[in-house]
Design a protein around this motif. Structure first.
Motif, PDB file in Angstrom:
ATOM      1  N   GLU A 146       7.147  -6.182   8.979  1.00  6.32           N
ATOM      2  CA  GLU A 146       7.917  -7.328   8.511  1.00  6.32           C
ATOM      3  C   GLU A 146       8.075  -7.384   6.996  1.00  6.32           C
ATOM      4  O   GLU A 146       8.941  -8.102   6.492  1.00  6.32           O
ATOM      5  CB  GLU A 146       7.258  -8.628   9.007  1.00  6.32           C
ATOM      6  N   GLN A 147       7.269  -6.678   6.225  1.00  2.00           N
ATOM      7  CA  GLN A 147       7.400  -6.752   4.780  1.00  2.00           C
ATOM      8  C   GLN A 147       8.684  -6.069   4.320  1.00  2.00           C
ATOM      9  O   GLN A 147       9.252  -5.224   5.029  1.00  2.00           O
ATOM     10  CB  GLN A 147       6.196  -6.106   4.100  1.00  2.00           C
ATOM     11  N   VAL A 148       9.144  -6.414   3.150  1.00  2.00           N
ATOM     12  CA  VAL A 148      10.347  -5.801   2.597  1.00  2.00           C
ATOM     13  C   VAL A 148      10.128  -4.296   2.455  1.00  2.00           C
ATOM     14  O   VAL A 148       9.132  -3.850   1.878  1.00  2.00           O
ATOM     15  CB  VAL A 148      10.687  -6.412   1.218  1.00  2.00           C
ATOM     16  N   GLY A 149      11.039  -3.515   3.034  1.00  2.00           N
ATOM     17  CA  GLY A 149      10.913  -2.066   2.965  1.00  2.00           C
ATOM     18  C   GLY A 149       9.876  -1.499   3.906  1.00  2.00           C
ATOM     19  O   GLY A 149       9.566  -0.304   3.830  1.00  2.00           O
ATOM     20  N   GLY A 150       9.344  -2.328   4.809  1.00  2.00           N
ATOM     21  CA  GLY A 150       8.272  -1.872   5.688  1.00  2.00           C
ATOM     22  C   GLY A 150       8.768  -1.210   6.957  1.00  2.00           C
ATOM     23  O   GLY A 150       9.943  -1.267   7.303  1.00  2.00           O
ATOM     24  N   TRP A 151       7.850  -0.599   7.682  1.00  2.00           N
ATOM     25  CA  TRP A 151       8.132   0.014   8.976  1.00  2.00           C
ATOM     26  C   TRP A 151       6.821   0.156   9.736  1.00  2.00           C
ATOM     27  O   TRP A 151       5.743   0.057   9.140  1.00  2.00           O
ATOM     28  CB  TRP A 151       8.844   1.358   8.810  1.00  2.00           C
ATOM     29  N   ALA A 152       6.900   0.361  11.048  1.00  2.00           N
ATOM     30  CA  ALA A 152       5.699   0.329  11.880  1.00  2.00           C
ATOM     31  C   ALA A 152       5.214   1.704  12.298  1.00  2.00           C
ATOM     32  O   ALA A 152       4.031   1.897  12.546  1.00  2.00           O
ATOM     33  CB  ALA A 152       5.947  -0.521  13.122  1.00  2.00           C
ATOM     34  N   ARG A 179      17.085   6.226   1.911  1.00  2.00           N
ATOM     35  CA  ARG A 179      17.340   5.604   0.614  1.00  2.00           C
ATOM     36  C   ARG A 179      17.270   4.077   0.661  1.00  2.00           C
ATOM     37  O   ARG A 179      17.777   3.394  -0.238  1.00  2.00           O
ATOM     38  CB  ARG A 179      18.709   6.043   0.057  1.00  2.00           C
ATOM     39  N   GLN A 180      16.629   3.552   1.693  1.00  2.00           N
ATOM     40  CA  GLN A 180      16.452   2.113   1.792  1.00  2.00           C
ATOM     41  C   GLN A 180      15.210   1.686   1.010  1.00  2.00           C
ATOM     42  O   GLN A 180      14.520   2.503   0.405  1.00  2.00           O
ATOM     43  CB  GLN A 180      16.346   1.713   3.269  1.00  2.00           C
ATOM     44  N   ALA A 181      14.918   0.391   1.054  1.00  2.00           N
ATOM     45  CA  ALA A 181      13.811  -0.170   0.273  1.00  2.00           C
ATOM     46  C   ALA A 181      12.486   0.487   0.637  1.00  2.00           C
ATOM     47  O   ALA A 181      12.298   0.989   1.753  1.00  2.00           O
ATOM     48  CB  ALA A 181      13.726  -1.675   0.489  1.00  2.00           C
ATOM     49  N   LEU A 182      11.579   0.460  -0.317  1.00  2.00           N
ATOM     50  CA  LEU A 182      10.274   1.088  -0.164  1.00  2.00           C
ATOM     51  C   LEU A 182       9.202   0.008  -0.182  1.00  2.00           C
ATOM     52  O   LEU A 182       9.147  -0.814  -1.108  1.00  2.00           O
ATOM     53  CB  LEU A 182      10.044   2.081  -1.303  1.00  2.00           C
ATOM     54  N   ALA A 183       8.347  -0.037   0.830  1.00  2.00           N
ATOM     55  CA  ALA A 183       7.292  -1.051   0.903  1.00  2.00           C
ATOM     56  C   ALA A 183       6.327  -0.917  -0.264  1.00  2.00           C
ATOM     57  O   ALA A 183       5.952   0.193  -0.648  1.00  2.00           O
ATOM     58  CB  ALA A 183       6.543  -0.924   2.224  1.00  2.00           C
ATOM     59  N   VAL A 184       5.910  -2.053  -0.817  1.00  2.00           N
ATOM     60  CA  VAL A 184       4.901  -2.027  -1.872  1.00  2.00           C
ATOM     61  C   VAL A 184       3.539  -1.790  -1.238  1.00  2.00           C
ATOM     62  O   VAL A 184       3.373  -1.839  -0.018  1.00  2.00           O
ATOM     63  CB  VAL A 184       4.894  -3.341  -2.673  1.00  2.00           C
ATOM     64  N   TYR A 185       2.543  -1.542  -2.061  1.00  2.00           N
ATOM     65  CA  TYR A 185       1.190  -1.311  -1.563  1.00  2.00           C
ATOM     66  C   TYR A 185       0.195  -1.770  -2.608  1.00  2.00           C
ATOM     67  O   TYR A 185       0.565  -2.052  -3.763  1.00  2.00           O
ATOM     68  CB  TYR A 185       0.979   0.166  -1.226  1.00  2.00           C
ATOM     69  N   GLU A 186      -1.051  -1.841  -2.215  1.00  2.00           N
ATOM     70  CA  GLU A 186      -2.113  -2.185  -3.146  1.00  2.00           C
ATOM     71  C   GLU A 186      -2.753  -0.908  -3.664  1.00  2.00           C
ATOM     72  O   GLU A 186      -2.968   0.043  -2.891  1.00  2.00           O
ATOM     73  CB  GLU A 186      -3.161  -3.051  -2.457  1.00  2.00           C
ATOM     74  N   PRO A 187      -3.067  -0.843  -4.962  1.00  2.00           N
ATOM     75  CA  PRO A 187      -3.728   0.360  -5.482  1.00  2.00           C
ATOM     76  C   PRO A 187      -5.029   0.631  -4.750  1.00  2.00           C
ATOM     77  O   PRO A 187      -5.829  -0.280  -4.529  1.00  2.00           O
ATOM     78  CB  PRO A 187      -3.972   0.030  -6.963  1.00  2.00           C
ATOM     79  N   GLY A 188      -5.213   1.878  -4.332  1.00  2.00           N
ATOM     80  CA  GLY A 188      -6.370   2.264  -3.528  1.00  2.00           C
ATOM     81  C   GLY A 188      -5.990   2.571  -2.095  1.00  2.00           C
ATOM     82  O   GLY A 188      -6.776   3.195  -1.375  1.00  2.00           O
ATOM     83  N   GLN A 189      -4.789   2.156  -1.657  1.00  2.00           N
ATOM     84  CA  GLN A 189      -4.382   2.412  -0.281  1.00  2.00           C
ATOM     85  C   GLN A 189      -3.874   3.843  -0.102  1.00  2.00           C
ATOM     86  O   GLN A 189      -3.693   4.587  -1.077  1.00  2.00           O
ATOM     87  CB  GLN A 189      -3.303   1.408   0.151  1.00  2.00           C
ATOM     88  N   TYR A 190      -3.656   4.226   1.153  1.00  2.00           N
ATOM     89  CA  TYR A 190      -3.255   5.586   1.502  1.00  2.00           C
ATOM     90  C   TYR A 190      -2.081   5.560   2.468  1.00  2.00           C
ATOM     91  O   TYR A 190      -1.730   4.509   3.028  1.00  2.00           O
ATOM     92  CB  TYR A 190      -4.427   6.346   2.134  1.00  2.00           C
ATOM     93  N   ILE A 191      -1.470   6.716   2.665  1.00  2.00           N
ATOM     94  CA  ILE A 191      -0.464   6.898   3.709  1.00  2.00           C
ATOM     95  C   ILE A 191      -0.903   8.056   4.599  1.00  2.00           C
ATOM     96  O   ILE A 191      -1.717   8.885   4.188  1.00  2.00           O
ATOM     97  CB  ILE A 191       0.940   7.192   3.127  1.00  2.00           C
ATOM     98  N   SER A 192      -0.384   8.086   5.814  1.00  2.00           N
ATOM     99  CA  SER A 192      -0.596   9.234   6.702  1.00  2.00           C
ATOM    100  C   SER A 192       0.635  10.122   6.653  1.00  2.00           C
ATOM    101  O   SER A 192       1.764   9.625   6.685  1.00  2.00           O
ATOM    102  CB  SER A 192      -0.846   8.776   8.140  1.00  2.00           C
ATOM    103  N   VAL A 193       0.412  11.414   6.590  1.00  2.00           N
ATOM    104  CA  VAL A 193       1.497  12.398   6.605  1.00  2.00           C
ATOM    105  C   VAL A 193       1.376  13.199   7.896  1.00  2.00           C
ATOM    106  O   VAL A 193       0.312  13.757   8.192  1.00  2.00           O
ATOM    107  CB  VAL A 193       1.406  13.335   5.379  1.00  2.00           C
TER     108      VAL A 193
END
Length: 402
Positions: A146-152, A179-193
């Motif tokens: 639900e966040q701006v630029g987010g996805w599940a 090229r759509q919006a990019l969800a913000v994050y908190e410093p220290g967080q990670y992503i899965s690739v």
């Protein structure tokens, strides 16, 4: 809620789990992957081979048994694991599969000692614990979506830029393919690739800390190439990313996750990292320098200058900023390092040096790196009298015990 009889039975198994916990979780994963090989597309095979995943699960089950009469005590651990589950795509329908195989593994390992009463109690307890995970993860999925630029789920990103940061670390700048919006994050967080490696039967998913401050038009991860050594095999994903993935290639990425984030307070901050453990710390440092008035001390340990990544990023942040200071410790400096005077301390970070360079003891301490490094830092801070509540750390991979 669990009744008193169930709680009593679960509590009675604590000594057994202390002895046989890893054997049970090892058997659990053997059963799980035999009956549901599709789950090999989710789990880190290297952590399985090294026993890290089995140990982490054994610790979690043991903690659940210890605190079965007050599960609120383990809620922070539930939230931490739930973040990882959300980033991997774990769903409610996976939990019955896990429960069935966990109970069967208990029976396989304990034999007749696993009475019907014990198995029934654990089945009931597992249902309560699974519901807690499912509830927390549902909230995380909703927040992500639900966040701006987010996805599940996973989203396609293009490697816009690839930069060699040191002999062993490479940064990847990732932008959304749509090229759509990019969800913000908190410093220290990670992503899965998530990657499909040619010649590999299964998909591989790895989690990488975001190594730049939020608010940019890209996500940056800085990946250490894990070559084979006596202790462990080569990292399939890190080698593939470093050696095969090129600018313009597409990677599939989950939305940012993780609870290793800065606490909202005004106290001084000390960031301590070893090796590639500096990735979340650089994100924290850059954010603090840009948006906070807090005093920050950044301390990084590397083997030498050739293996010291993101140094220019840190020096750019600290330049002309009296609130921020940075220090380097090299365990095996090169002659070039010595001639250039490019480090502040030779050897490993120890308490004596920390006491010399940390300007104010009453601070929040964040640290990340290899497990032996974190054990050493935690011991030094404990010996200094730093309260446990002021120490915050992150494991790369399954949670361990310092």
């Amino acid at each position: 809620m669990l009744n008193e009889k169930t709680i009593h039975v679960i509590k009675s198994t604590v000594p057994v789990l202390e002895v046989h916990g890893v054997a049970i979780t090892k058997r659990f994963y053997e059963r799980l992957f035999t009956q549901h090989p599709e789950l090999l597309n989710v789990f880190n095979h290297a952590n399985q081979k090294q026993g890290r995943q089995q140990t982490a699960l054994a610790n979690a089950v043991y903690a659940a048994a210890q605190h079965i009469d007050n599960l609120a005590n383990i809620l922070p651990v539930v939230k931490q694991i739930a973040h990882k589950h959300r980033s991997l795509g774990i769903l409610p329908e996976h939990y019955p599969i896990v429960g069935e195989n966990l109970l069967a593994a208990i029976k396989d390992v304990l034999g007749d000692a696993a009475t019907e009463e014990i198995l029934d109690a654990w089945a009931e307890a597992y249902g309560v614990i699974a519901d807690a995970f499912i509830g927390v993860e549902a909230e995380l999925y909703e927040q992500s979506r639900e966040q701006v630029g987010g996805w599940a789920d996973f989203r396609a990103f293009v490697v816009e830029k690839k930069v060699r940061e040191s002999d062993v670390i490479t940064s990847f700048y990732l932008v959304p393919q749509d090229r759509q919006a990019l969800a913000v994050y908190e410093p220290g967080q990670y992503i899965s690739v998530k990657v499909d490696i040619p010649g590999e039967r299964n998909t591989h998913i790895r989690q990488y800390s975001l190594s730049d401050a939020p608010g940019k038009a890209y996500y940056r991860i800085s990946v250490k190439q894990e070559d084979a050594c006596e202790e462990k095999p080569a990292g399939k994903v890190s080698v593939y990313l470093t050696e095969k993935v090129k600018e313009g290639d597409v990677l599939h990425v989950s939305a940012p996750a993780g609870d290793f984030t800065l606490k909202q307070e005004e106290r001084p901050v000390v960031l301590i990292s070893g090796g590639v453990g500096l990735t979340p710390m650089v994100s924290m440092l850059t954010t603090l320098a840009e948006k906070s008035a807090r005093q920050v001390t950044f301390i990084h340990a590397a083997q030498n200058g050739n293996r010291h990544a993101l140094r220019e990023d840190v020096e750019r942040v600290t330049q002309d900023n009296p609130r921020v200071s940075a220090y380097w410790s090299y365990s095996q400096p090169t002659e070039q390092d010595r001639e250039a005077g490019s480090f502040h301390h030779e050897g490993y970070i120890d308490l004596k040096w920390l006491q010399e360079i940390v300007p104010e003891k009453a601070a929040s301490y964040y640290f990340c790196g290899p497990v032996p490094f974190m054990q050493s830092i935690k011991k030094a801070l404990t010996d200094w009298g730093i309260p446990a509540d002021d120490m915050h750390y992150e494991f790369f991979g399954p949670a361990g015990n310092l």
